[in-house]
Design a protein around this motif. Structure first.
Motif, PDB file in Angstrom:
ATOM      1  N   TYR A  23       2.624   6.664   2.606  1.00 51.67           N
ATOM      2  CA  TYR A  23       2.511   7.078   4.005  1.00 51.67           C
ATOM      3  C   TYR A  23       3.617   8.092   4.338  1.00 51.67           C
ATOM      4  CZ  TYR A  23      -0.520   2.918   4.697  1.00 51.67           C
ATOM      5  OH  TYR A  23      -1.519   1.962   4.620  1.00 51.67           O
ATOM      6  N   TYR A  44       0.021   6.471  11.900  1.00 54.44           N
ATOM      7  CA  TYR A  44      -0.276   6.615  10.470  1.00 54.44           C
ATOM      8  C   TYR A  44      -0.313   8.109  10.102  1.00 54.44           C
ATOM      9  CZ  TYR A  44      -2.377   1.821  10.150  1.00 54.44           C
ATOM     10  OH  TYR A  44      -2.624   0.477  10.152  1.00 54.44           O
ATOM     11  N   HIS A  60     -12.317  -5.219   3.902  1.00 57.41           N
ATOM     12  CA  HIS A  60     -11.347  -4.499   4.741  1.00 57.41           C
ATOM     13  C   HIS A  60     -11.777  -4.611   6.199  1.00 57.41           C
ATOM     14  CE1 HIS A  60      -8.026  -1.814   5.337  1.00 57.41           C
ATOM     15  NE2 HIS A  60      -8.768  -0.847   5.853  1.00 57.41           N
ATOM     16  N   TYR A 102     -12.660  -8.379  -2.485  1.00 57.51           N
ATOM     17  CA  TYR A 102     -11.973  -8.090  -1.230  1.00 57.51           C
ATOM     18  C   TYR A 102     -12.854  -7.390  -0.218  1.00 57.51           C
ATOM     19  CZ  TYR A 102     -10.546  -3.151  -2.501  1.00 57.51           C
ATOM     20  OH  TYR A 102     -10.475  -1.825  -2.838  1.00 57.51           O
ATOM     21  N   ALA A 130       0.858  -1.192   0.000  1.00 59.50           N
ATOM     22  CA  ALA A 130       0.000   0.000   0.000  1.00 59.50           C
ATOM     23  C   ALA A 130       0.893   1.240   0.000  1.00 59.50           C
ATOM     24  CB  ALA A 130      -0.922  -0.017   1.215  1.00 59.50           C
ATOM     25  N   ASN A 151      -5.048  -6.360   5.924  1.00 64.74           N
ATOM     26  CA  ASN A 151      -4.076  -5.278   5.937  1.00 64.74           C
ATOM     27  C   ASN A 151      -2.893  -5.789   6.775  1.00 64.74           C
ATOM     28  OD1 ASN A 151      -5.300  -5.378   8.407  1.00 64.74           O
ATOM     29  ND2 ASN A 151      -5.746  -3.196   8.544  1.00 64.74           N
ATOM     30  N   SER A 152      -1.989  -4.897   7.203  1.00 61.78           N
ATOM     31  CA  SER A 152      -0.810  -5.364   7.940  1.00 61.78           C
ATOM     32  C   SER A 152      -1.205  -6.171   9.171  1.00 61.78           C
ATOM     33  CB  SER A 152       0.036  -4.182   8.421  1.00 61.78           C
ATOM     34  OG  SER A 152       0.459  -3.411   7.343  1.00 61.78           O
ATOM     35  N   ARG A 203     -17.629   1.292   5.184  1.00 57.04           N
ATOM     36  CA  ARG A 203     -17.045   2.338   4.327  1.00 57.04           C
ATOM     37  C   ARG A 203     -17.470   2.025   2.898  1.00 57.04           C
ATOM     38  NH1 ARG A 203     -10.635   3.530   5.115  1.00 57.04           N
ATOM     39  NH2 ARG A 203     -10.433   1.674   3.848  1.00 57.04           N
ATOM     40  N   PHE A 219      -7.861   1.701  -4.448  1.00 58.77           N
ATOM     41  CA  PHE A 219      -8.796   1.299  -3.383  1.00 58.77           C
ATOM     42  C   PHE A 219     -10.075   2.140  -3.414  1.00 58.77           C
ATOM     43  CE2 PHE A 219      -4.822   0.447  -0.559  1.00 58.77           C
ATOM     44  CZ  PHE A 219      -4.686  -0.832  -1.060  1.00 58.77           C
ATOM     45  N   LYS A 254     -15.588  -4.889  -3.991  1.00 57.57           N
ATOM     46  CA  LYS A 254     -15.375  -4.628  -2.561  1.00 57.57           C
ATOM     47  C   LYS A 254     -16.642  -5.032  -1.799  1.00 57.57           C
ATOM     48  CE  LYS A 254     -12.873  -2.564   0.752  1.00 57.57           C
ATOM     49  NZ  LYS A 254     -12.501  -1.170   0.967  1.00 57.57           N
ATOM     50  N   ARG A 307      -2.662  -7.006   1.791  1.00 54.50           N
ATOM     51  CA  ARG A 307      -2.377  -5.607   1.462  1.00 54.50           C
ATOM     52  C   ARG A 307      -1.615  -4.989   2.634  1.00 54.50           C
ATOM     53  NH1 ARG A 307      -7.972  -6.163   0.957  1.00 54.50           N
ATOM     54  NH2 ARG A 307      -8.240  -4.703   2.677  1.00 54.50           N
ATOM     55  N   ILE A 308      -0.316  -4.856   2.457  1.00 53.36           N
ATOM     56  CA  ILE A 308       0.529  -4.407   3.562  1.00 53.36           C
ATOM     57  C   ILE A 308       0.849  -2.922   3.427  1.00 53.36           C
ATOM     58  CG2 ILE A 308       2.714  -4.795   4.797  1.00 53.36           C
ATOM     59  CD1 ILE A 308       0.921  -7.242   4.737  1.00 53.36           C
ATOM     60  N   GLY A 309       0.457  -2.157   4.425  1.00 52.01           N
ATOM     61  CA  GLY A 309       0.797  -0.732   4.437  1.00 52.01           C
ATOM     62  C   GLY A 309       1.725  -0.421   5.595  1.00 52.01           C
ATOM     63  N   ILE A 310       1.144  -0.114   6.731  1.00 52.41           N
ATOM     64  CA  ILE A 310       1.902   0.440   7.858  1.00 52.41           C
ATOM     65  C   ILE A 310       3.091  -0.430   8.280  1.00 52.41           C
ATOM     66  CG2 ILE A 310       0.496  -0.561   9.763  1.00 52.41           C
ATOM     67  CD1 ILE A 310       1.571   3.107   9.612  1.00 52.41           C
ATOM     68  N   LYS A 335      -0.323   4.329  -1.071  1.00 56.11           N
ATOM     69  CA  LYS A 335      -1.161   5.532  -1.146  1.00 56.11           C
ATOM     70  C   LYS A 335      -0.575   6.613  -0.239  1.00 56.11           C
ATOM     71  CE  LYS A 335      -4.165   3.544   2.341  1.00 56.11           C
ATOM     72  NZ  LYS A 335      -5.399   3.846   3.013  1.00 56.11           N
TER      73      LYS A 335
HETATM   74  C1  LIG Z   1      -8.237  -0.910   1.437  1.00 51.47           C
HETATM   75  C2  LIG Z   1      -6.959  -0.868   2.204  1.00 51.47           C
HETATM   76  N1  LIG Z   1      -6.182  -1.951   2.227  1.00 51.47           N
HETATM   77  C3  LIG Z   1      -5.011  -1.982   2.894  1.00 51.47           C
HETATM   78  C4  LIG Z   1      -4.569  -0.889   3.606  1.00 51.47           C
HETATM   79  C5  LIG Z   1      -3.274  -0.990   4.362  1.00 51.47           C
HETATM   80  O1  LIG Z   1      -3.531  -0.959   5.730  1.00 51.47           O
HETATM   81  P1  LIG Z   1      -2.343  -0.985   6.799  1.00 51.47           P
HETATM   82  O2  LIG Z   1      -1.581   0.275   6.582  1.00 51.47           O
HETATM   83  O3  LIG Z   1      -3.039  -1.001   8.107  1.00 51.47           O
HETATM   84  O4  LIG Z   1      -1.544  -2.187   6.508  1.00 51.47           O
HETATM   85  C6  LIG Z   1      -5.364   0.246   3.635  1.00 51.47           C
HETATM   86  C7  LIG Z   1      -4.935   1.413   4.416  1.00 51.47           C
HETATM   87  O5  LIG Z   1      -5.655   1.996   5.155  1.00 51.47           O
HETATM   88  C8  LIG Z   1      -6.587   0.270   2.900  1.00 51.47           C
HETATM   89  O6  LIG Z   1      -7.362   1.352   2.886  1.00 51.47           O
END
Ligand SMILES: Cc1ncc(COP(=O)(O)O)c(C=O)c1O
Length: 392
Positions: free
Chosen positions: A44, A357, A167, A165, A38, A207-208, A138, A86, A131, A223-226, A40
Protein backbone atom coordinates in the motif's frame (compact mmCIF):
# COMPACT_ATOMS: atom_id res chain seq x y z
CA UNK A 1 24.76 6.37 7.16
CA UNK A 2 25.42 7.36 3.56
CA UNK A 3 22.58 8.93 1.64
CA UNK A 4 21.05 6.59 -0.90
CA UNK A 5 18.77 9.27 -2.27
CA UNK A 6 19.22 12.88 -3.20
CA UNK A 7 15.66 14.18 -3.32
CA UNK A 8 14.06 16.58 -0.91
CA UNK A 9 10.86 14.53 -0.94
CA UNK A 10 10.61 11.27 0.95
CA UNK A 11 8.25 8.81 2.57
CA UNK A 12 9.02 7.93 6.16
CA UNK A 13 7.74 4.60 7.42
CA UNK A 14 7.62 3.86 11.13
CA UNK A 15 8.29 0.13 11.40
CA UNK A 16 7.38 0.20 15.09
CA UNK A 17 3.87 1.26 14.04
CA UNK A 18 3.60 -1.71 11.65
CA UNK A 19 4.71 -4.06 14.41
CA UNK A 20 2.40 -2.41 16.93
CA UNK A 21 -0.58 -2.80 14.60
CA UNK A 22 0.08 -6.48 13.94
CA UNK A 23 0.50 -7.01 17.69
CA UNK A 24 -2.88 -5.37 18.28
CA UNK A 25 -4.53 -7.96 16.03
CA UNK A 26 -2.51 -10.78 17.56
CA UNK A 27 -3.95 -9.78 20.93
CA UNK A 28 -7.62 -9.82 19.92
CA UNK A 29 -7.49 -12.93 17.74
CA UNK A 30 -7.63 -16.51 19.02
CA UNK A 31 -4.11 -18.00 19.32
CA UNK A 32 -4.73 -20.48 16.54
CA UNK A 33 -5.75 -17.76 14.05
CA UNK A 34 -2.97 -16.94 11.64
CA UNK A 35 -2.31 -13.46 10.28
CA UNK A 36 -1.67 -12.87 6.60
CA UNK A 37 -0.18 -9.43 5.96
CA UNK A 38 -1.48 -7.93 2.70
CA UNK A 39 1.58 -6.37 1.10
CA UNK A 40 0.26 -6.03 -2.46
CA UNK A 41 0.75 -2.76 -4.34
CA UNK A 42 4.15 -2.27 -2.69
CA UNK A 43 2.58 -2.71 0.75
CA UNK A 44 0.00 0.00 0.00
CA UNK A 45 2.85 2.33 -0.93
CA UNK A 46 4.90 1.65 2.20
CA UNK A 47 7.44 -0.68 0.54
CA UNK A 48 6.72 -4.40 0.26
CA UNK A 49 9.99 -5.99 1.32
CA UNK A 50 10.69 -4.04 4.49
CA UNK A 51 7.04 -4.08 5.57
CA UNK A 52 6.88 -7.86 5.02
CA UNK A 53 9.92 -8.39 7.24
CA UNK A 54 8.45 -6.15 9.96
CA UNK A 55 5.08 -7.91 9.76
CA UNK A 56 6.67 -11.34 10.01
CA UNK A 57 8.79 -10.32 12.96
CA UNK A 58 5.62 -9.03 14.68
CA UNK A 59 3.76 -12.32 14.23
CA UNK A 60 2.32 -12.51 10.71
CA UNK A 61 2.84 -15.97 9.25
CA UNK A 62 1.62 -15.39 5.68
CA UNK A 63 1.88 -12.66 3.06
CA UNK A 64 -0.61 -11.67 0.37
CA UNK A 65 0.05 -10.07 -3.00
CA UNK A 66 -2.03 -9.41 -6.09
CA UNK A 67 0.30 -10.66 -8.83
CA UNK A 68 3.11 -13.14 -9.37
CA UNK A 69 5.69 -10.39 -9.94
CA UNK A 70 4.95 -9.00 -6.49
CA UNK A 71 5.52 -12.46 -5.02
CA UNK A 72 8.82 -12.84 -6.89
CA UNK A 73 9.97 -9.50 -5.46
CA UNK A 74 9.52 -10.96 -1.96
CA UNK A 75 11.28 -14.21 -2.81
CA UNK A 76 14.21 -12.34 -4.36
CA UNK A 77 14.55 -10.55 -1.02
CA UNK A 78 14.95 -14.01 0.60
CA UNK A 79 11.52 -13.89 2.25
CA UNK A 80 10.40 -17.48 2.70
CA UNK A 81 6.98 -17.08 4.34
CA UNK A 82 4.02 -18.52 2.42
CA UNK A 83 2.81 -15.97 -0.15
CA UNK A 84 -0.78 -16.15 -1.42
CA UNK A 85 -1.43 -14.50 -4.78
CA UNK A 86 -4.97 -13.07 -4.51
CA UNK A 87 -5.33 -12.51 -8.25
CA UNK A 88 -5.56 -14.85 -11.23
CA UNK A 89 -2.26 -16.37 -12.28
CA UNK A 90 -2.40 -16.59 -16.08
CA UNK A 91 -1.11 -19.70 -17.89
CA UNK A 92 2.17 -18.06 -18.89
CA UNK A 93 2.89 -17.27 -15.20
CA UNK A 94 2.11 -20.70 -13.70
CA UNK A 95 5.65 -22.03 -14.01
CA UNK A 96 7.11 -18.91 -12.39
CA UNK A 97 4.57 -19.07 -9.56
CA UNK A 98 5.52 -22.69 -8.89
CA UNK A 99 9.24 -22.07 -9.10
CA UNK A 100 8.96 -19.28 -6.55
CA UNK A 101 6.67 -21.30 -4.25
CA UNK A 102 3.74 -18.93 -4.54
CA UNK A 103 0.26 -20.07 -3.57
CA UNK A 104 -2.47 -19.89 -6.22
CA UNK A 105 -6.00 -18.53 -5.95
CA UNK A 106 -8.31 -20.72 -8.03
CA UNK A 107 -11.91 -20.49 -9.19
CA UNK A 108 -11.88 -22.18 -12.60
CA UNK A 109 -11.38 -25.92 -13.17
CA UNK A 110 -9.66 -25.47 -16.52
CA UNK A 111 -7.16 -23.22 -14.81
CA UNK A 112 -6.62 -25.81 -12.08
CA UNK A 113 -5.97 -28.45 -14.74
CA UNK A 114 -3.41 -26.17 -16.39
CA UNK A 115 -1.73 -25.76 -13.00
CA UNK A 116 -1.75 -29.55 -12.54
CA UNK A 117 -0.03 -30.07 -15.91
CA UNK A 118 2.77 -27.61 -15.18
CA UNK A 119 3.16 -28.90 -11.61
CA UNK A 120 3.46 -32.46 -12.89
CA UNK A 121 6.08 -31.44 -15.44
CA UNK A 122 8.09 -29.65 -12.75
CA UNK A 123 7.43 -32.42 -10.18
CA UNK A 124 6.33 -29.78 -7.74
CA UNK A 125 3.02 -29.75 -5.86
CA UNK A 126 0.99 -26.58 -6.39
CA UNK A 127 -0.72 -25.15 -3.31
CA UNK A 128 -4.04 -23.55 -4.13
CA UNK A 129 -6.75 -21.66 -2.25
CA UNK A 130 -10.27 -21.85 -3.62
CA UNK A 131 -12.00 -18.48 -3.83
CA UNK A 132 -15.74 -18.42 -3.20
CA UNK A 133 -17.85 -15.47 -4.30
CA UNK A 134 -20.30 -14.91 -1.46
CA UNK A 135 -21.29 -11.46 -2.66
CA UNK A 136 -18.29 -9.39 -3.68
CA UNK A 137 -19.00 -10.17 -7.34
CA UNK A 138 -15.30 -10.19 -8.19
CA UNK A 139 -13.33 -13.47 -8.27
CA UNK A 140 -14.71 -16.76 -7.07
CA UNK A 141 -17.13 -19.61 -7.69
CA UNK A 142 -20.72 -19.65 -6.51
CA UNK A 143 -21.32 -21.29 -3.11
CA UNK A 144 -23.45 -23.96 -4.80
CA UNK A 145 -20.46 -25.11 -6.91
CA UNK A 146 -18.01 -25.52 -4.05
CA UNK A 147 -18.41 -29.20 -3.19
CA UNK A 148 -18.22 -30.47 -6.75
CA UNK A 149 -15.24 -28.18 -7.45
CA UNK A 150 -13.40 -29.51 -4.42
CA UNK A 151 -14.10 -33.11 -5.33
CA UNK A 152 -12.59 -32.59 -8.76
CA UNK A 153 -9.54 -30.75 -7.42
CA UNK A 154 -8.97 -33.49 -4.86
CA UNK A 155 -8.65 -36.00 -7.73
CA UNK A 156 -5.60 -34.18 -9.02
CA UNK A 157 -2.21 -35.46 -7.94
CA UNK A 158 -0.08 -32.33 -8.17
CA UNK A 159 -2.53 -29.80 -6.78
CA UNK A 160 -3.03 -29.47 -3.04
CA UNK A 161 -6.11 -27.61 -1.83
CA UNK A 162 -4.58 -25.80 1.11
CA UNK A 163 -7.17 -23.09 1.61
CA UNK A 164 -10.67 -21.83 0.94
CA UNK A 165 -11.63 -18.18 1.18
CA UNK A 166 -14.01 -15.38 0.42
CA UNK A 167 -13.86 -11.59 0.49
CA UNK A 168 -16.29 -9.14 2.07
CA UNK A 169 -17.75 -6.23 0.14
CA UNK A 170 -18.99 -4.16 3.07
CA UNK A 171 -16.94 -5.13 6.13
CA UNK A 172 -16.30 -1.46 6.93
CA UNK A 173 -19.97 -0.39 6.68
CA UNK A 174 -21.75 0.51 9.88
CA UNK A 175 -24.70 -1.57 8.82
CA UNK A 176 -23.56 -5.19 9.05
CA UNK A 177 -26.49 -6.87 7.26
CA UNK A 178 -24.64 -7.66 4.04
CA UNK A 179 -21.46 -8.58 5.91
CA UNK A 180 -23.48 -10.99 8.06
CA UNK A 181 -25.13 -12.42 4.96
CA UNK A 182 -21.76 -13.11 3.27
CA UNK A 183 -20.32 -14.54 6.46
CA UNK A 184 -23.35 -16.78 6.88
CA UNK A 185 -22.99 -18.13 3.33
CA UNK A 186 -19.31 -18.86 3.89
CA UNK A 187 -19.82 -20.48 7.26
CA UNK A 188 -22.53 -22.68 5.80
CA UNK A 189 -20.01 -23.94 3.26
CA UNK A 190 -17.40 -24.61 5.96
CA UNK A 191 -19.98 -26.43 8.06
CA UNK A 192 -20.94 -28.56 5.07
CA UNK A 193 -17.28 -29.44 4.47
CA UNK A 194 -16.99 -30.49 8.10
CA UNK A 195 -20.05 -32.70 7.79
CA UNK A 196 -18.64 -34.31 4.64
CA UNK A 197 -15.27 -34.85 6.33
CA UNK A 198 -13.49 -32.64 3.77
CA UNK A 199 -10.54 -31.03 5.49
CA UNK A 200 -9.03 -27.83 4.16
CA UNK A 201 -6.33 -26.50 6.46
CA UNK A 202 -6.78 -22.74 5.93
CA UNK A 203 -10.21 -21.07 5.97
CA UNK A 204 -10.35 -17.30 5.69
CA UNK A 205 -12.69 -14.42 5.01
CA UNK A 206 -11.74 -11.34 7.01
CA UNK A 207 -9.85 -8.32 5.79
CA UNK A 208 -8.90 -5.65 8.37
CA UNK A 209 -12.45 -4.43 8.95
CA UNK A 210 -13.76 -8.00 9.08
CA UNK A 211 -11.12 -8.96 11.64
CA UNK A 212 -12.01 -5.93 13.76
CA UNK A 213 -15.61 -7.21 13.82
CA UNK A 214 -14.28 -10.57 15.05
CA UNK A 215 -17.19 -12.85 14.35
CA UNK A 216 -15.79 -15.53 12.10
CA UNK A 217 -15.52 -18.54 14.35
CA UNK A 218 -15.10 -21.01 11.48
CA UNK A 219 -12.01 -19.31 10.10
CA UNK A 220 -8.39 -19.68 11.16
CA UNK A 221 -6.64 -16.95 9.17
CA UNK A 222 -7.27 -13.22 8.66
CA UNK A 223 -5.90 -11.05 5.86
CA UNK A 224 -4.85 -7.71 7.28
CA UNK A 225 -4.02 -4.86 4.93
CA UNK A 226 -5.07 -1.30 5.64
CA UNK A 227 -5.05 -1.67 9.43
CA UNK A 228 -1.47 -2.92 9.44
CA UNK A 229 -0.65 0.53 8.09
CA UNK A 230 -2.62 2.15 10.93
CA UNK A 231 -6.04 2.87 9.45
CA UNK A 232 -9.01 1.71 11.51
CA UNK A 233 -12.31 1.72 9.65
CA UNK A 234 -14.30 -0.22 12.25
CA UNK A 235 -14.18 0.70 15.90
CA UNK A 236 -13.04 -1.91 18.36
CA UNK A 237 -12.45 -0.88 21.97
CA UNK A 238 -9.48 -3.26 22.28
CA UNK A 239 -7.59 -1.97 19.27
CA UNK A 240 -5.65 1.26 18.95
CA UNK A 241 -3.63 1.57 15.77
CA UNK A 242 -0.75 3.82 14.81
CA UNK A 243 -0.19 5.44 11.42
CA UNK A 244 2.98 4.18 9.80
CA UNK A 245 3.52 6.55 6.88
CA UNK A 246 4.47 10.21 6.56
CA UNK A 247 5.11 12.07 3.31
CA UNK A 248 7.53 14.98 3.56
CA UNK A 249 9.38 17.44 1.36
CA UNK A 250 11.27 20.65 1.90
CA UNK A 251 11.07 24.11 0.41
CA UNK A 252 13.13 24.64 -2.74
CA UNK A 253 12.44 28.33 -3.38
CA UNK A 254 10.68 31.06 -1.48
CA UNK A 255 9.75 34.30 -3.15
CA UNK A 256 7.44 37.24 -2.83
CA UNK A 257 5.33 37.65 -5.94
CA UNK A 258 3.55 40.96 -6.55
CA UNK A 259 -0.22 41.23 -6.73
CA UNK A 260 -1.60 39.86 -10.00
CA UNK A 261 1.07 37.17 -10.54
CA UNK A 262 -0.05 33.89 -12.05
CA UNK A 263 0.91 30.60 -10.43
CA UNK A 264 1.49 27.31 -12.31
CA UNK A 265 0.04 25.84 -15.50
CA UNK A 266 -3.17 27.35 -16.76
CA UNK A 267 -2.79 30.34 -14.43
CA UNK A 268 -5.64 29.05 -12.28
CA UNK A 269 -4.39 31.10 -9.32
CA UNK A 270 -3.47 34.78 -9.31
CA UNK A 271 -1.99 36.50 -6.29
CA UNK A 272 -4.47 38.97 -4.83
CA UNK A 273 -1.79 40.98 -3.05
CA UNK A 274 1.98 40.58 -2.56
CA UNK A 275 2.21 36.92 -1.64
CA UNK A 276 4.99 34.63 -0.42
CA UNK A 277 5.07 31.54 -2.57
CA UNK A 278 7.05 28.42 -1.68
CA UNK A 279 7.97 25.94 -4.42
CA UNK A 280 8.11 22.31 -3.32
CA UNK A 281 9.68 19.40 -5.27
CA UNK A 282 6.75 16.98 -5.36
CA UNK A 283 4.02 16.50 -7.94
CA UNK A 284 1.49 14.15 -9.42
CA UNK A 285 4.40 12.09 -10.77
CA UNK A 286 4.99 11.15 -7.14
CA UNK A 287 1.35 10.45 -6.38
CA UNK A 288 0.36 13.86 -5.03
CA UNK A 289 -3.11 14.04 -6.58
CA UNK A 290 -3.54 16.73 -9.24
CA UNK A 291 -7.07 17.12 -7.90
CA UNK A 292 -5.48 18.86 -4.90
CA UNK A 293 -4.74 21.86 -7.16
CA UNK A 294 -6.00 25.02 -5.39
CA UNK A 295 -7.54 22.72 -2.78
CA UNK A 296 -4.99 20.77 -0.74
CA UNK A 297 -2.88 21.85 2.19
CA UNK A 298 0.52 21.08 3.68
CA UNK A 299 2.15 21.76 7.03
CA UNK A 300 4.94 24.29 7.16
CA UNK A 301 6.28 25.55 10.48
CA UNK A 302 3.49 23.68 12.25
CA UNK A 303 0.76 25.55 10.34
CA UNK A 304 -1.51 24.54 7.49
CA UNK A 305 -0.82 26.37 4.24
CA UNK A 306 -2.74 26.07 0.96
CA UNK A 307 -1.67 24.71 -2.40
CA UNK A 308 -1.98 27.49 -4.97
CA UNK A 309 -2.28 26.81 -8.68
CA UNK A 310 -2.12 23.44 -10.33
CA UNK A 311 -0.08 20.55 -9.02
CA UNK A 312 2.60 19.93 -11.68
CA UNK A 313 4.27 16.60 -12.40
CA UNK A 314 7.29 17.27 -10.16
CA UNK A 315 6.55 20.49 -8.32
CA UNK A 316 3.82 22.37 -6.55
CA UNK A 317 3.44 25.79 -4.94
CA UNK A 318 2.23 26.73 -1.47
CA UNK A 319 1.18 30.16 -0.24
CA UNK A 320 2.99 30.86 3.01
CA UNK A 321 2.76 33.76 5.35
CA UNK A 322 6.04 35.63 5.63
CA UNK A 323 5.11 36.47 9.19
CA UNK A 324 5.78 32.77 9.80
CA UNK A 325 9.36 31.75 10.47
CA UNK A 326 9.80 30.03 7.13
CA UNK A 327 12.92 29.52 5.05
CA UNK A 328 14.27 27.55 2.09
CA UNK A 329 14.98 23.91 3.10
CA UNK A 330 12.30 23.98 5.81
CA UNK A 331 10.30 20.77 6.20
CA UNK A 332 6.91 20.44 4.47
CA UNK A 333 4.56 17.69 5.63
CA UNK A 334 1.91 16.38 3.22
CA UNK A 335 0.83 13.38 5.26
CA UNK A 336 1.74 13.11 8.93
CA UNK A 337 2.39 15.31 11.91
CA UNK A 338 4.25 18.56 12.39
CA UNK A 339 4.05 20.17 15.80
CA UNK A 340 0.50 19.93 17.02
CA UNK A 341 -0.95 19.65 13.50
CA UNK A 342 -1.60 16.53 11.45
CA UNK A 343 -2.75 15.87 7.90
CA UNK A 344 -4.08 12.36 7.38
CA UNK A 345 -4.48 10.37 4.20
CA UNK A 346 -8.18 10.14 5.10
CA UNK A 347 -8.47 13.92 5.02
CA UNK A 348 -6.81 14.13 1.61
CA UNK A 349 -9.04 11.32 0.36
CA UNK A 350 -12.12 13.20 1.43
CA UNK A 351 -10.96 16.37 -0.34
CA UNK A 352 -10.73 14.60 -3.66
CA UNK A 353 -13.55 12.13 -3.18
CA UNK A 354 -11.58 8.92 -2.89
CA UNK A 355 -10.41 6.59 -0.11
CA UNK A 356 -7.28 6.55 2.07
CA UNK A 357 -6.24 3.27 0.41
CA UNK A 358 -5.77 5.11 -2.87
CA UNK A 359 -3.89 8.05 -1.38
CA UNK A 360 -1.10 5.92 0.10
CA UNK A 361 -1.06 3.30 -2.66
CA UNK A 362 -0.58 5.86 -5.43
CA UNK A 363 2.61 7.23 -3.84
CA UNK A 364 5.12 6.59 -6.57
CA UNK A 365 8.19 4.40 -6.69
CA UNK A 366 10.45 7.38 -7.40
CA UNK A 367 9.89 8.70 -3.88
CA UNK A 368 12.56 7.24 -1.59
CA UNK A 369 11.32 5.28 1.43
CA UNK A 370 13.07 5.84 4.74
CA UNK A 371 12.49 3.25 7.46
CA UNK A 372 12.60 4.12 11.13
CA UNK A 373 12.77 1.96 14.22
CA UNK A 374 12.96 3.36 17.75
CA UNK A 375 13.10 6.78 16.14
CA UNK A 376 16.29 5.86 14.26
CA UNK A 377 16.71 5.64 10.51
CA UNK A 378 17.47 1.96 9.90
CA UNK A 379 17.27 1.63 6.10
CA UNK A 380 16.33 3.44 2.92
CA UNK A 381 14.93 2.30 -0.38
CA UNK A 382 15.40 4.11 -3.62
CA UNK A 383 13.83 2.37 -6.60
CA UNK A 384 15.68 4.63 -9.05
CA UNK A 385 19.21 3.48 -8.42
CA UNK A 386 21.06 1.07 -6.21
CA UNK A 387 23.33 1.79 -3.30
CA UNK A 388 26.20 0.77 -5.56
CA UNK A 389 25.16 3.47 -8.01
CA UNK A 390 25.41 6.00 -5.23
CA UNK A 391 28.99 5.14 -4.43
CA UNK A 392 30.29 5.61 -7.95
C1 LIG B 1 -8.41 -10.67 -1.21
C2 LIG B 1 -8.00 -9.59 -0.26
N1 LIG B 1 -7.83 -9.89 1.02
C3 LIG B 1 -7.46 -8.97 1.93
C4 LIG B 1 -7.26 -7.66 1.58
C5 LIG B 1 -6.88 -6.67 2.64
O1 LIG B 1 -7.93 -5.77 2.83
P1 LIG B 1 -7.80 -4.55 3.86
O2 LIG B 1 -6.72 -3.68 3.32
O3 LIG B 1 -9.13 -3.90 3.80
O4 LIG B 1 -7.45 -5.14 5.16
C6 LIG B 1 -7.45 -7.30 0.25
C7 LIG B 1 -7.28 -5.90 -0.15
O5 LIG B 1 -8.06 -5.31 -0.82
C8 LIG B 1 -7.82 -8.29 -0.70
O6 LIG B 1 -7.99 -7.98 -1.99
Amino acid sequence: MEHTYYRDTRIEVDLDAIEHNITQFRRILPVETKILAAVKADAYGHGAVTVSLAAISAGASHLGVAFVDEGIQLREAQIRAPVLVFGYIPPHAIEAALSFNLTFTVFDLNHVRQIEQVAQRLRKTAKVHLKVDTGMGRLGIAPSEVISFINQVNNLKWVELEGIYTHFATADDENSDYFDHQLHLFEEILQQLDELGIEIPLRHAANSAGALRMKQKWCNLVRIGISMYGFQDVSNPDVKLKRALSLKSSITQLKCLPKGSGISYGKTYTTSTDEWIATIPIGYGDGLPRHLSNKGTALVGGTRVPIVGRVCMDQVMLRVNKAMPVAVHDEVVWIGKQGAEEITADEIAEQIDTIHYEIVTRLGSRVPRLYFQNGQLVSTRNALHSEEGNKR
